[in-house]
Design a protein around this motif. Structure first.
Motif, PDB file in Angstrom:
ATOM      1  N   ALA A 292     -11.636  -9.058 -20.626  1.00  9.07           N
ATOM      2  CA  ALA A 292     -11.176  -9.091 -22.125  1.00  9.07           C
ATOM      3  C   ALA A 292     -11.817 -10.185 -22.233  1.00  9.07           C
ATOM      4  N   LYS A 293     -11.446 -11.293 -20.947  1.00  4.40           N
ATOM      5  CA  LYS A 293     -12.529 -12.611 -21.362  1.00  4.40           C
ATOM      6  C   LYS A 293     -13.604 -12.796 -21.685  1.00  4.40           C
ATOM      7  N   ASN A 294     -15.435 -11.362 -21.367  1.00  5.43           N
ATOM      8  CA  ASN A 294     -16.092 -11.873 -21.598  1.00  5.43           C
ATOM      9  C   ASN A 294     -16.380 -10.924 -22.744  1.00  5.43           C
TER      10      ASN A 294
ATOM     11  N   VAL B  31     -13.937  -1.138 -15.425  1.00  5.82           N
ATOM     12  CA  VAL B  31     -14.163  -2.863 -16.404  1.00  5.82           C
ATOM     13  C   VAL B  31     -14.322  -3.787 -15.211  1.00  5.82           C
ATOM     14  N   ASN B  32     -14.344  -3.483 -13.794  1.00 10.04           N
ATOM     15  CA  ASN B  32     -14.411  -4.856 -13.356  1.00 10.04           C
ATOM     16  C   ASN B  32     -13.854  -5.481 -12.912  1.00 10.04           C
TER      17      ASN B  32
ATOM     18  N   ALA C 215     -25.146 -10.778 -21.781  1.00  8.26           N
ATOM     19  CA  ALA C 215     -23.714  -9.532 -23.194  1.00  8.26           C
ATOM     20  C   ALA C 215     -22.558  -8.913 -22.422  1.00  8.26           C
ATOM     21  N   ARG C 216     -23.717  -8.897 -20.965  1.00 10.83           N
ATOM     22  CA  ARG C 216     -22.057  -7.967 -20.448  1.00 10.83           C
ATOM     23  C   ARG C 216     -20.971  -8.575 -20.066  1.00 10.83           C
ATOM     24  N   TRP C 217     -19.619  -7.603 -19.797  1.00 12.88           N
ATOM     25  CA  TRP C 217     -18.703  -7.831 -20.154  1.00 12.88           C
ATOM     26  C   TRP C 217     -17.988  -7.126 -18.400  1.00 12.88           C
TER      27      TRP C 217
ATOM     28  N   PRO D   3      -6.621  -9.037 -27.057  1.00 15.43           N
ATOM     29  CA  PRO D   3      -7.961  -8.913 -27.457  1.00 15.43           C
ATOM     30  C   PRO D   3      -8.714  -7.259 -26.689  1.00 15.43           C
ATOM     31  N   LEU D   4      -7.597  -6.390 -26.741  1.00 19.83           N
ATOM     32  CA  LEU D   4      -8.031  -4.990 -26.738  1.00 19.83           C
ATOM     33  C   LEU D   4      -6.788  -4.396 -27.210  1.00 19.83           C
TER      34      LEU D   4
END
Length: 269
Positions: A16-18, A9-10, A255-257, A52-53
């Motif tokens: 989560a924010k992105n 998830v880096n 669109a990458r998170w 958000p998760l």
């Protein structure tokens, strides 16, 4: 059918924010393995329990934080409870914190062991590369034990090595770089010799990629100049139960998170 996904998830807070939550609501994995969480347990809980998760039914959350604050970190989020977890890897003086997490689950097909792993990125001719080899050595020994003692075992995560020329777009330019060194790749030959099945390569036996990581720099994502360094390695019996290997590559750079894409397999469990 159980769906198992792995993704680096880096940084879970940034992911989560992105937009990771929107992806999660569509993907709906039963077991979600994370690498490079880079957050304490309290913040992972805040995101995955009420944030958000969060999902229904609620996640059972298992994690292993790195020794150094804000570094590495692995986790397993599951819709059903694990009967046991382990984080030990290698000799006591070897720091593998935040890089190895095993969880056992009861399934209709038998006991399933899932491992979320984050291998060091390494750097040629530096202590970072020495640590990477120490970790790969310890990992190889543990994987030998697992495949001998667990009929249903799965090693997933960011393994930070492209095994063959099919796994890196610009393999010729990386022959002397960490991630594609002959000594690193030899460990993956050994994993295969132990009996582990690379589900990504099984699904795409002669195809370059499909890649799972692209640098945020330059045009790597737009030109698909990627690396396949995120794996699902299954024991032979579990490999026979796996299907629908897929990579959730973002539709566009914006669109990458994460700089990695989720890797998912469905298992008849």
């Amino acid at each position: 059918m159980k769906t198992i996904t792995t993704v680096n998830v880096n940084g879970v807070r940034a992911a989560a924010k992105n937009g990771m939550g929107a992806w999660l609501s569509q993907a709906k994995p039963d077991i979600l393995c994370l690498q490079e969480v880079r957050a304490p347990r309290s913040e992972l809980d805040a995101l995955a329990v009420d944030g958000p998760l969060s999902v229904a039914p609620a996640w059972h959350i298992y994690n292993h934080e790195a020794t150094a604050k804000g570094r590495a970190g692995v986790a397993i989020l599951s819709k059903f409870e694990a009967i046991e977890t382990r984080t030990e890897l290698g000799p006591e003086e070897f720091d593998s914190a935040g890089r190895w997490l095993e969880a056992d689950f009861e399934t209709a097909a038998g006991l399933l062991t899932v491992v979320s792993v984050y291998v060091h990125s390494g750097e040629v001719e530096t202590p970072k590369q020495v640590e990477k080899y120490k970790f790969l050595e310890a990992m190889q020994e543990r994987m030998a034990w697992l495949i001998e003692n667990r009929e249903l075992a799965l090693i997933v995560g960011d393994l930070n090595v492209g095994h063959t020329e099919l796994d890196i777009k610009n393999w010729k330019g990386n022959l002397k770089n960490a991630g594609f060194l002959p000594q690193e790749r030899a460990y993956f030959d050994n994993f295969a010799a132990q009996g582990w099945v690379d589900l990504g390569r099984s699904a795409h036996p002669e195809t370059p990629g499909p890649y799972t990581w692209w640098s945020f720099r330059g045009q790597a994502f737009d030109t698909d100049a990627g690396w396949r360094i995120d794996y699902q390695l299954a024991s032979p019996k579990l490999a026979q139960l796996g299907q629908n290997y897929r990579i959730d590559r973002a539709e566009s750079y914006d669109a990458r998170w994460s700089d990695h894409a989720p890797v998912t397999v469905d298992f008849q469990l």
